[in-house]
Scaffold this motif. Structure first.
Motif, PDB file in Angstrom:
ATOM      1  N   GLY A 174       0.825  -1.197   0.000  1.00 32.00           N
ATOM      2  CA  GLY A 174       0.000   0.000   0.000  1.00 32.00           C
ATOM      3  C   GLY A 174       0.856   1.242   0.000  1.00 32.00           C
ATOM      4  N   PRO A 175       0.267   2.403  -0.277  1.00 34.73           N
ATOM      5  CA  PRO A 175       1.023   3.661  -0.238  1.00 34.73           C
ATOM      6  C   PRO A 175       1.359   4.053   1.199  1.00 34.73           C
ATOM      7  CG  PRO A 175      -1.286   4.080  -0.696  1.00 34.73           C
ATOM      8  CD  PRO A 175      -1.127   2.595  -0.697  1.00 34.73           C
ATOM      9  N   ILE A 176       2.458   4.786   1.361  1.00 32.16           N
ATOM     10  CA  ILE A 176       2.963   5.195   2.664  1.00 32.16           C
ATOM     11  C   ILE A 176       3.233   6.709   2.633  1.00 32.16           C
ATOM     12  CG2 ILE A 176       4.824   4.913   4.355  1.00 32.16           C
ATOM     13  CD1 ILE A 176       3.106   2.447   4.079  1.00 32.16           C
ATOM     14  N   PRO A 177       2.847   7.456   3.672  1.00 35.91           N
ATOM     15  CA  PRO A 177       3.211   8.883   3.693  1.00 35.91           C
ATOM     16  C   PRO A 177       4.725   9.058   3.639  1.00 35.91           C
ATOM     17  CG  PRO A 177       1.565   8.402   5.370  1.00 35.91           C
ATOM     18  CD  PRO A 177       2.022   7.081   4.839  1.00 35.91           C
ATOM     19  N   PHE A 178       5.175   9.991   2.828  1.00 38.17           N
ATOM     20  CA  PHE A 178       6.603  10.303   2.699  1.00 38.17           C
ATOM     21  C   PHE A 178       6.792  11.746   3.144  1.00 38.17           C
ATOM     22  CE2 PHE A 178      10.452  11.704   0.583  1.00 38.17           C
ATOM     23  CZ  PHE A 178      11.296  10.608   0.717  1.00 38.17           C
ATOM     24  N   LEU A 179       7.277  11.928   4.362  1.00 36.76           N
ATOM     25  CA  LEU A 179       7.466  13.252   4.946  1.00 36.76           C
ATOM     26  C   LEU A 179       8.950  13.422   5.245  1.00 36.76           C
ATOM     27  CD1 LEU A 179       4.454  13.121   7.449  1.00 36.76           C
ATOM     28  CD2 LEU A 179       4.457  13.859   5.061  1.00 36.76           C
ATOM     29  N   ASN A 180       9.611  14.241   4.452  1.00 32.04           N
ATOM     30  CA  ASN A 180      11.050  14.440   4.568  1.00 32.04           C
ATOM     31  C   ASN A 180      11.329  15.940   4.594  1.00 32.04           C
ATOM     32  OD1 ASN A 180      13.851  14.012   4.570  1.00 32.04           O
ATOM     33  ND2 ASN A 180      13.936  13.989   2.334  1.00 32.04           N
ATOM     34  N   GLY A 181      11.327  16.508   5.819  1.00 33.76           N
ATOM     35  CA  GLY A 181      11.497  17.939   5.940  1.00 33.76           C
ATOM     36  C   GLY A 181      10.315  18.667   5.315  1.00 33.76           C
ATOM     37  N   ALA A 182      10.604  19.561   4.368  1.00 32.21           N
ATOM     38  CA  ALA A 182       9.539  20.300   3.690  1.00 32.21           C
ATOM     39  C   ALA A 182       8.887  19.490   2.578  1.00 32.21           C
ATOM     40  CB  ALA A 182      10.100  21.602   3.121  1.00 32.21           C
ATOM     41  N   GLU A 183       9.496  18.378   2.212  1.00 36.35           N
ATOM     42  CA  GLU A 183       8.955  17.548   1.132  1.00 36.35           C
ATOM     43  C   GLU A 183       7.846  16.641   1.677  1.00 36.35           C
ATOM     44  OE1 GLU A 183      12.820  17.022  -1.741  1.00 36.35           O
ATOM     45  OE2 GLU A 183      12.520  15.600  -0.104  1.00 36.35           O
ATOM     46  N   ARG A 184       6.707  16.635   0.991  1.00 40.32           N
ATOM     47  CA  ARG A 184       5.576  15.815   1.424  1.00 40.32           C
ATOM     48  C   ARG A 184       4.976  15.122   0.206  1.00 40.32           C
ATOM     49  NH1 ARG A 184       3.063  16.818   6.477  1.00 40.32           N
ATOM     50  NH2 ARG A 184       4.467  18.067   7.754  1.00 40.32           N
ATOM     51  N   GLY A 185       4.674  13.861   0.399  1.00 38.33           N
ATOM     52  CA  GLY A 185       4.073  13.090  -0.679  1.00 38.33           C
ATOM     53  C   GLY A 185       3.736  11.699  -0.193  1.00 38.33           C
ATOM     54  N   VAL A 186       3.536  10.783  -1.133  1.00 37.47           N
ATOM     55  CA  VAL A 186       3.289   9.385  -0.806  1.00 37.47           C
ATOM     56  C   VAL A 186       4.287   8.532  -1.576  1.00 37.47           C
ATOM     57  CG1 VAL A 186       0.856   9.591  -0.203  1.00 37.47           C
ATOM     58  CG2 VAL A 186       1.505   9.246  -2.592  1.00 37.47           C
ATOM     59  N   ALA A 187       4.735   7.466  -0.925  1.00 37.10           N
ATOM     60  CA  ALA A 187       5.686   6.539  -1.534  1.00 37.10           C
ATOM     61  C   ALA A 187       5.035   5.178  -1.653  1.00 37.10           C
ATOM     62  CB  ALA A 187       6.961   6.455  -0.695  1.00 37.10           C
ATOM     63  N   PHE A 188       5.366   4.461  -2.704  1.00 35.10           N
ATOM     64  CA  PHE A 188       4.842   3.115  -2.875  1.00 35.10           C
ATOM     65  C   PHE A 188       5.795   2.320  -3.756  1.00 35.10           C
ATOM     66  CE2 PHE A 188       2.441   6.373  -5.135  1.00 35.10           C
ATOM     67  CZ  PHE A 188       2.791   6.129  -6.459  1.00 35.10           C
ATOM     68  N   THR A 189       5.775   1.007  -3.552  1.00 31.68           N
ATOM     69  CA  THR A 189       6.573   0.106  -4.379  1.00 31.68           C
ATOM     70  C   THR A 189       5.659  -0.520  -5.423  1.00 31.68           C
ATOM     71  OG1 THR A 189       6.256  -1.590  -2.662  1.00 31.68           O
ATOM     72  CG2 THR A 189       8.344  -0.428  -2.682  1.00 31.68           C
ATOM     73  N   LEU A 190       6.230  -0.714  -6.606  1.00 27.15           N
ATOM     74  CA  LEU A 190       5.478  -1.260  -7.732  1.00 27.15           C
ATOM     75  C   LEU A 190       6.139  -2.533  -8.229  1.00 27.15           C
ATOM     76  CD1 LEU A 190       4.930   2.063  -9.737  1.00 27.15           C
ATOM     77  CD2 LEU A 190       3.362   0.983  -8.105  1.00 27.15           C
ATOM     78  N   ALA A 191       5.348  -3.382  -8.845  1.00 31.30           N
ATOM     79  CA  ALA A 191       5.888  -4.589  -9.454  1.00 31.30           C
ATOM     80  C   ALA A 191       6.940  -4.199 -10.493  1.00 31.30           C
ATOM     81  CB  ALA A 191       4.762  -5.388 -10.111  1.00 31.30           C
ATOM     82  N   GLY A 192       8.024  -4.953 -10.519  1.00 27.25           N
ATOM     83  CA  GLY A 192       9.121  -4.637 -11.428  1.00 27.25           C
ATOM     84  C   GLY A 192      10.288  -3.959 -10.762  1.00 27.25           C
ATOM     85  N   GLY A 193      10.192  -3.752  -9.426  1.00 23.49           N
ATOM     86  CA  GLY A 193      11.329  -3.210  -8.692  1.00 23.49           C
ATOM     87  C   GLY A 193      11.412  -1.706  -8.658  1.00 23.49           C
ATOM     88  N   MET A 194      10.283  -1.003  -8.767  1.00 28.96           N
ATOM     89  CA  MET A 194      10.318   0.466  -8.740  1.00 28.96           C
ATOM     90  C   MET A 194       9.792   0.999  -7.417  1.00 28.96           C
ATOM     91  SD  MET A 194       8.565   3.334 -11.242  1.00 28.96           S
ATOM     92  CE  MET A 194       9.966   3.360 -12.376  1.00 28.96           C
ATOM     93  N   LEU A 195      10.496   2.002  -6.873  1.00 31.58           N
ATOM     94  CA  LEU A 195      10.026   2.802  -5.749  1.00 31.58           C
ATOM     95  C   LEU A 195       9.667   4.164  -6.302  1.00 31.58           C
ATOM     96  CD1 LEU A 195       9.606   3.479  -2.735  1.00 31.58           C
ATOM     97  CD2 LEU A 195      12.040   4.041  -2.637  1.00 31.58           C
ATOM     98  N   ASP A 196       8.407   4.584  -6.090  1.00 29.53           N
ATOM     99  CA  ASP A 196       7.901   5.825  -6.675  1.00 29.53           C
ATOM    100  C   ASP A 196       7.405   6.729  -5.552  1.00 29.53           C
ATOM    101  OD1 ASP A 196       7.094   7.678  -8.504  1.00 29.53           O
ATOM    102  OD2 ASP A 196       5.662   6.382  -9.540  1.00 29.53           O
ATOM    103  N   VAL A 197       7.728   8.027  -5.620  1.00 25.19           N
ATOM    104  CA  VAL A 197       7.267   9.010  -4.649  1.00 25.19           C
ATOM    105  C   VAL A 197       6.588  10.145  -5.404  1.00 25.19           C
ATOM    106  CG1 VAL A 197       7.882  10.458  -2.685  1.00 25.19           C
ATOM    107  CG2 VAL A 197       9.242   8.421  -3.189  1.00 25.19           C
TER     108      VAL A 197
END
Length: 538
Positions: free
Chosen positions: A313-336
């Motif tokens: 499932g998607p995960i909150p990605f909070l890195n300082g001022a950067e905000r988004g969602v991170a998720f892993t996809l089939a095929g070995g990709m990490l996308d934010v």
């Protein structure tokens, strides 16, 4: 023959008789020697030095498991030789191993054994790469029923159908402990955490007639708990046969609907624009596509196609001022992705990912951890460059990773559920702190100090029962809850069939552990041991 030969002299007859007696004595002596050998003094031997003696296998204390069935089960663990993961385990009734009751090969550094009736047993192991090496010194098997038990008069069971991942939620306001669960038919249940009674239910097909058969969605979406406008109560965002909809936590009344294409497979809520007012939903469908939705109104935001099917499932990605969602996809990709759908981080590896990302902040910044077929991969949150890895030969993580400072030393440990059914704990230095078997039915873990020793312990669904608590120090079994009579055995296979635990009422006098039961008939709540109650109430 002539008469001269037929006649024998008395002297000749006497000589023949002596010869017969002598021969009979020799044969008798030979027969005696064959059946009753005379004792012989053992020959003196001179010890010879070994050319390549295997390193001694050092045993560690046994983690006892209480008696079950007709035999008694217990775990035996040992420290292995570097580079050797196959061993020969023997258990005997005597220290000399003349009466062996178990003799088998084991992969790894632990084994669960079921012992026959008896009081005293001993165990030893030897490296077994090609042939068994030198055995470790015999160690006594400790059989004890000292594992903590839960009070029998605390808890409840609700018959909802198969539920895998219930969630705690203050549906009726602060101070309440309720449970949100969805069964295999997509029906959402809001349950009173005190007694398991239904507060309300919501079907997967809202417009179905009463006599219509229930629909079974292609994927079961775990509902997302969202804080209501007043901040004290919580609402529930659940899937329906046309998208997602928000349900009022107290009554189940529908607040809004958001039609989406495809089947909903994952979602998360987070304040992605950092306005501290309205939370945003990130919903993934099987097209595959990512949808952003205003959690309060249901107003649709950005929609973006994804490059592969979602893993977990998607995960909150909070890195300082950067905000988004991170998720892993089939095929070995990490996308934010940002709230507007644009991509601001992405990386692709040759090895497929097996878990969603785990994102946490450490002393040196944001860390991202992912499960792969061969272990754990650590990435820098700033640029997604690899920081290191933990290799687990012939095994790999699955389900959802968890992070916690188990020993309160300021460093975070990573807890992974493995395909083999083991729980793996990795310390901040990237070394395996311990592993323990018995979690073949587990999707994820949760933490609480069970025995009041100041260390957080690891709670998991138990493949030989309902739930178990493992010591955060060494993985030994501290607490166990068996299944109710007649419940079926765990049938863990794919990640979609694995269970997770939830703790409700952690600050109350009697907190509960909630999960789906192994009989696949409902939700069960069990009280924690008294020692854990005192810690949870602090």
């Amino acid at each position: 023959m002539n008469a001269e030969h037929r006649r024998r002299s008395p002297l000749s007859l006497l000589a023949a008789l002596c010869l017969v007696l002598l021969t009979s004595g020799i044969h008798a002596q030979r027969r005696t020697t064959q059946t009753q050998p005379a004792p012989r003094k053992p020959a003196a031997t001179k010890p010879t030095p070994r050319q390549t003696a295997p390193r001694k296998v050092e045993p560690t204390p046994v983690a006892p498991t209480p008696p079950t069935g007709t035999g008694r089960r217990t775990f035996i663990r040992w420290r292995g030789r570097e580079g050797v993961d196959r061993y020969r385990l023997q258990v005997a009734r005597d220290r000399e191993f003349r009466d062996i009751v178990i003799d088998r090969a084991v992969t790894g550094f632990e084994a669960e054994v079921e012992l026959p009736q008896g009081d005293n047993f001993f165990w030893r192991v030897a490296p077994a790469v090609r042939e068994a090496g030198e055995y470790s010194a015999p160690e006594a098997v400790v059989i004890s029923d000292s594992v903590m038990r839960s009070p029998e008069d605390v808890g409840w069971q609700a018959y909802t159908g198969e539920v895998l991942r219930p969630q705690p939620a203050p549906l009726r306001g602060a101070g309440t402990s309720d449970v949100v669960a969805v069964n295999a038919e997509g029906t959402v249940f809001a349950l009173d955490g005190a007694n398991g009674s239904a507060l309300w239910t919501a079907r997967y097909r809202p417009n179905a007639r009463r006599d219509d058969p229930p629909a079974r969605p292609a994927a079961v979406f775990t509902p997302v708990v969202v804080r209501a406008a007043d901040g004290d109560r919580a609402n529930v965002v659940a899937a329906y046969d046309g998208g997602v909809r928000a349900l009022e936590g107290e009554t189940g009344r529908e607040l809004w609907r958001a039609p989406l294409g495809g089947t909903v497979v994952g979602g998360v809520v987070a304040d992605l624009d950092n306005d501290k007012v309205v939370a945003e939903l990130a919903i993934v469908t099987d097209e595959p596509a990512l949808h952003f939705i205003d959690a309060r109104t249901g107003r649709a935001g950005a929609t973006e196609k994804l490059d592969g099917a979602l893993v977990g499932g998607p995960i909150p990605f909070l890195n300082g001022a950067e905000r988004g969602v991170a998720f892993t996809l089939a095929g070995g990709m990490l996308d934010v992705r940002r709230l507007d759908g644009s991509r601001f981080r992405a990386v692709k590896f040759d090895v497929p990912f097996t878990t969603p990302p785990l994102v946490f902040t450490g002393p040196n910044g944001t860390i991202v951890v992912l499960g792969t077929e061969h272990g754990l991969l650590y990435l820098n949150g700033d640029d997604l460059k690899p920081l290191g890895k933990v290799t687990t030969p012939d095994d790999g993580p699955r389900g959802r990773l968890a992070a916690g400072d188990l020993d309160h030393d300021g460093a975070v440990e990573i807890v992974a559920m493995m395909k083999s059914g083991k729980v793996l704990v990795v310390n901040a230095a990237g070394s395996i702190a311990w592993s323990a078997a018995g979690a073949g039915d587990a999707y994820s873990s949760t933490f609480i100090d069970l025995n009041g020793d100041g260390v957080l312990d690891v709670l998991v669904p138990y493949e030989r029962g309902f739930a178990a608590g493992l010591s955060g120090r060494d993985g030994s079994l501290l607490w166990r809850v068996d299944e109710t009579k007649g419940a079926g055995a765990a049938s863990a296979g794919t990640v979609a069939a694995l269970r997770s635990l939830a703790i409700i009422g952690a600050g109350s006098p009697r907190p509960l552990v909630v999960s789906g039961d192994q009989g696949h008939v409902g939700v069960r709540a069990v009280g924690l041991p008294d020692a854990a109650v005192k810690v949870a109430a602090q």
